[in-house]
Design a protein around this motif. Structure first.
Motif, mmCIF file in Angstrom:
data_model
loop_
_atom_site.group_PDB
_atom_site.id
_atom_site.type_symbol
_atom_site.label_atom_id
_atom_site.label_comp_id
_atom_site.label_asym_id
_atom_site.label_seq_id
_atom_site.Cartn_x
_atom_site.Cartn_y
_atom_site.Cartn_z
ATOM 1 N N MET A 1 1.061 -1.070 0.140
ATOM 2 C CA MET A 1 0.074 -0.433 0.086
ATOM 3 C C MET A 1 1.496 1.275 0.018
ATOM 4 O O MET A 1 1.778 1.244 0.965
ATOM 5 N N LEU A 2 0.325 2.334 -0.703
ATOM 6 C CA LEU A 2 1.003 3.663 -0.849
ATOM 7 C C LEU A 2 1.000 3.649 0.307
ATOM 8 O O LEU A 2 -0.113 4.885 1.172
ATOM 9 N N THR A 3 2.402 4.357 1.168
ATOM 10 C CA THR A 3 1.917 5.370 2.452
ATOM 11 C C THR A 3 1.911 7.035 2.446
ATOM 12 O O THR A 3 2.639 7.189 1.576
ATOM 13 N N LYS A 4 1.670 7.206 3.576
ATOM 14 C CA LYS A 4 1.083 8.557 3.978
ATOM 15 C C LYS A 4 3.327 8.895 3.830
ATOM 16 O O LYS A 4 3.795 8.090 4.435
ATOM 17 N N ARG A 5 3.655 10.468 2.885
ATOM 18 C CA ARG A 5 4.746 10.945 3.353
ATOM 19 C C ARG A 5 4.949 11.965 4.502
ATOM 20 O O ARG A 5 3.868 12.643 4.252
ATOM 21 N N ILE A 6 6.634 11.953 5.422
ATOM 22 C CA ILE A 6 6.607 12.931 6.672
ATOM 23 C C ILE A 6 7.790 13.629 5.172
ATOM 24 O O ILE A 6 8.766 13.300 5.256
ATOM 25 N N ILE A 7 7.441 14.691 6.220
ATOM 26 C CA ILE A 7 8.849 15.870 4.984
ATOM 27 C C ILE A 7 9.076 17.025 5.361
ATOM 28 O O ILE A 7 8.688 17.967 5.508
ATOM 29 N N PRO A 8 10.765 17.015 6.219
ATOM 30 C CA PRO A 8 11.413 18.020 7.078
ATOM 31 C C PRO A 8 11.572 18.827 5.773
ATOM 32 O O PRO A 8 12.012 18.552 4.638
ATOM 33 N N CYS A 9 11.435 20.133 6.335
ATOM 34 C CA CYS A 9 11.866 21.115 4.891
ATOM 35 C C CYS A 9 12.776 21.986 5.402
ATOM 36 O O CYS A 9 12.782 22.629 6.857
ATOM 37 N N LEU A 10 13.659 21.671 4.725
ATOM 38 C CA LEU A 10 15.024 23.157 4.710
ATOM 39 C C LEU A 10 15.122 24.237 4.809
ATOM 40 O O LEU A 10 15.506 24.493 3.368
ATOM 41 N N ASP A 11 15.035 25.483 5.194
ATOM 42 C CA ASP A 11 16.003 26.386 4.310
ATOM 43 C C ASP A 11 17.435 27.175 4.448
ATOM 44 O O ASP A 11 17.509 26.465 5.436
ATOM 45 N N ILE A 12 17.207 26.972 3.259
ATOM 46 C CA ILE A 12 18.437 27.233 2.805
ATOM 47 C C ILE A 12 19.046 28.517 2.311
ATOM 48 O O ILE A 12 18.013 29.576 1.835
ATOM 49 N N LYS A 13 20.747 29.343 3.005
ATOM 50 C CA LYS A 13 20.923 31.267 2.826
ATOM 51 C C LYS A 13 22.343 30.613 2.764
ATOM 52 O O LYS A 13 22.672 29.870 3.538
ATOM 53 N N GLU A 14 22.649 31.232 1.047
ATOM 54 C CA GLU A 14 23.955 30.974 0.663
ATOM 55 C C GLU A 14 24.425 29.535 1.116
ATOM 56 O O GLU A 14 25.914 29.536 1.609
ATOM 57 N N GLY A 15 23.794 28.450 0.882
ATOM 58 C CA GLY A 15 24.646 27.364 1.340
ATOM 59 C C GLY A 15 24.369 26.589 2.940
ATOM 60 O O GLY A 15 24.229 25.502 2.963
ATOM 61 N N ARG A 16 23.561 27.335 3.128
ATOM 62 C CA ARG A 16 23.652 27.168 5.095
ATOM 63 C C ARG A 16 22.071 26.999 5.161
ATOM 64 O O ARG A 16 21.221 27.901 4.742
ATOM 65 N N THR A 17 21.504 26.108 6.267
ATOM 66 C CA THR A 17 20.436 26.296 6.738
ATOM 67 C C THR A 17 20.454 27.507 8.163
ATOM 68 O O THR A 17 21.223 27.906 8.540
ATOM 69 N N VAL A 18 18.468 27.628 8.046
ATOM 70 C CA VAL A 18 18.559 28.470 8.569
ATOM 71 C C VAL A 18 17.440 28.607 9.903
ATOM 72 O O VAL A 18 17.196 27.514 9.557
ATOM 73 N N LYS A 19 16.976 29.036 10.636
ATOM 74 C CA LYS A 19 16.486 29.390 11.885
ATOM 75 C C LYS A 19 17.106 27.949 12.877
ATOM 76 O O LYS A 19 18.757 27.090 12.009
ATOM 77 N N GLY A 20 16.928 28.364 13.898
ATOM 78 C CA GLY A 20 17.327 27.270 14.580
ATOM 79 C C GLY A 20 17.724 25.711 14.527
ATOM 80 O O GLY A 20 16.243 25.436 13.883
ATOM 81 N N ILE A 21 18.452 24.797 14.592
ATOM 82 C CA ILE A 21 18.539 24.190 14.438
ATOM 83 C C ILE A 21 19.168 22.778 16.425
ATOM 84 O O ILE A 21 20.058 23.710 16.248
ATOM 85 N N ASN A 22 18.404 22.232 16.561
ATOM 86 C CA ASN A 22 18.832 21.359 17.753
ATOM 87 C C ASN A 22 18.982 19.713 17.979
ATOM 88 O O ASN A 22 18.188 19.489 18.428
ATOM 89 N N PHE A 23 19.919 19.743 17.750
ATOM 90 C CA PHE A 23 20.522 18.188 17.481
ATOM 91 C C PHE A 23 21.988 18.450 18.591
ATOM 92 O O PHE A 23 22.538 18.644 18.242
ATOM 93 N N GLU A 24 21.862 17.385 19.063
ATOM 94 C CA GLU A 24 23.080 17.556 20.084
ATOM 95 C C GLU A 24 23.903 16.250 18.534
ATOM 96 O O GLU A 24 25.397 16.913 19.165
#
Lengths: 196, 250
Positions: B1-24
């Motif tokens: 069965m076709l699954t529902k998709r979960i899609i994280p979105c990354l905002d990029i500015k000048e080759g870097r992600t923006v907005k904070g990221i909080n992963f150790e």
């Protein structure tokens, strides 16, 4: 082992090349007839439209070459469809390796077209490693190959269709192993491990 | 069965992600490839990268980033932001993108959808629609939601489908950033109207919102950003939660 990815106007050649790099496989991307003929394994990728792609292959005489290859050949997505006899997509005569007609999906209720996303494969007499039975692979397509005597895996969407095929030295998958996470990479390994 | 998709979105500015990221576990919070790899390992079904600066000077940086993403990421990804011609899209396809999303440029010149679908196939063309409910109609906005247009959500989505879009990415401006849930009514209507997949965006705040967007909103996929980046809703937990509730999930 020398792996060749056939160079033509397909959309996912770079993705396939990167997948080979991740697997640590030496490969080349070429439309050179001699180089393709002498490779140990040949990959025939494909994203795009059937008619214009067949025209392109014919112009380079790659259509005749692919049919006559003797080593293991893997067709992917449109590559698999072009290995069939005929596609309903723009009324296109294809390579005829598999004696099948590629049909257009008709949307049914909540089942939309294109069939886009992750769906599971059920292996049947398959060259794909048995551990991948019921694994989820990434599909993107609006046309499909019906289930037939060469079907090596089945997926159900709108109706059961061929997720993989095999006949003689020709192998094919409708899904994108190069985009199907680690299970997809294992499908590529299954192909690369075939003894010719 | 076709699954529902979960899609994280990354905002990029000048080759870097923006907005904070909080992963150790992430050494460099600004490295899009590292973050994308983590999401791919955690079971993300697809990724979206939005070039939010999208200037001419920035475009080359973005193309080389897309190439690096394609090299290291083994799941499909869409790129968007400032794509306004077949040439722009072609450069991104060549770099290894699986799909491109077009927004303002498609509103300005709807024929761009036809041209891109013809050149690359419908599966490559995602039409992103930002809309805001003003009184009753949902008004389509462009330029990152700054400019209202004369287009309405439902008729524009239908037109995009007819012109060859392979997928619609609908962001409700009313819900975006609220963390109060997705625009269920509009999504449900959109999904009944269209025969191509719809990605829901805007409003994700907890795991229950994803259940609602799939069961009630009938969405094929759901996109979110900050709740994943800040670890508020860990991807593996979300997928287990949805599976336990009999939603088709990989």
């Amino acid at each position: 082992m020398k792996v060749v990815i056939i160079k033509y106007n397909a959309g996912n050649i770079r993705s396939m090349a990167f997948a080979m790099e991740r697997l640590g496989i030496d490969y080349s991307i070429t439309d050179n007839q001699e180089e393709i003929k002498t490779a140990d394994k040949v990959i025939f990728p494909g994203v795009g439209e059937a008619r214009s792609t067949m025209d392109y292959l014919q112009a380079l005489k790659l259509d005749l070459l692919i049919k006559d290859l003797k080593q293991p050949v893997l067709g992917v997505c449109l590559g698999m469809q072009l290995m069939c006899a005929y596609s309903e997509e723009n009324d296109t005569k294809c390579l005829g390796i598999f004696d099948e007609t590629v049909k257009q999906f008709i949307p049914k209720n909540a089942e939309k077209v294109p069939h886009m996303g992750w769906n599971s494969i059920a292996l049947s007499n398959s060259w794909i490693d048995a551990s991948l039975d019921e694994a989820y692979m990434y599909f993107v397509h609006s046309y499909y190959v019906p289930v037939n005597q060469n079907t090596a895996a089945i997926t159900d969407y709108i109706q059961p269709f061929s997720a993989a095929l095999q006949k003689d030295n020709f192998y094919a998958v409708q899904f994108h192993p190069e985009k199907s996470a680690t299970v997809g990479e294992n499908v590529l390994r299954s192909f690369l491990n075939i003894q010719s | 069965m076709l699954t529902k998709r979960i899609i994280p979105c990354l905002d990029i500015k000048e080759g870097r992600t923006v907005k904070g990221i909080n992963f150790e576990s992430i050494r460099d919070a600004g490295d899009p490839v590292e973050l994308a790899s983590l999401y791919a390992q955690q079971g993300a079904d697809e990724l979206v990268f939005l070039d939010i600066a999208a200037t001419n000077e920035n475009r080359k940086t973005f193309s080389s980033l897309v190439r690096e993403i394609a090299r290291y990421i083994n799941i499909p990804f869409t790129v968007g932001g400032g794509i306004s011609s077949v040439e722009d899209a072609s450069a991104l396809l060549e770099a290894g993108a699986d799909k491109v999303s077009i927004n303002s440029a498609a509103v300005r010149n709807p024929k761009l959808i036809d041209e891109m679908a013809k050149a690359f196939g419908s599966q490559f063309v995602v039409v992103a629609i930002d809309a805001k409910k003003v009184d009753n109609p949902w008004i389509v906005h462009t330029h990152g939601g700054k400019k209202p247009t004369d287009k309405k959500l439902f008729s524009w989505a239908e037109e995009a489908q007819q012109r060859g879009a392979g997928e619609i990415l609908f962001t409700s401006m009313n819900h975006d950033g609220t963390k109060n849930g997705f625009a269920i009514d509009a999504l449900s209507k959109l999904n009944q109207l269209l025969s191509i997949p719809v990605i829901a965006s805007g409003g994700a705040g907890n795991m229950g919102h994803f259940m609602d967007v799939f069961l009630l909103g009938k969405a094929d996929a759901a996109l979110a950003a900050s709740i994943f980046h800040f670890g508020e809703v860990p991807l593996p937990d979300l997928k287990k939660y949805l599976k336990d509730r009999n939603i088709s999930i990989r």
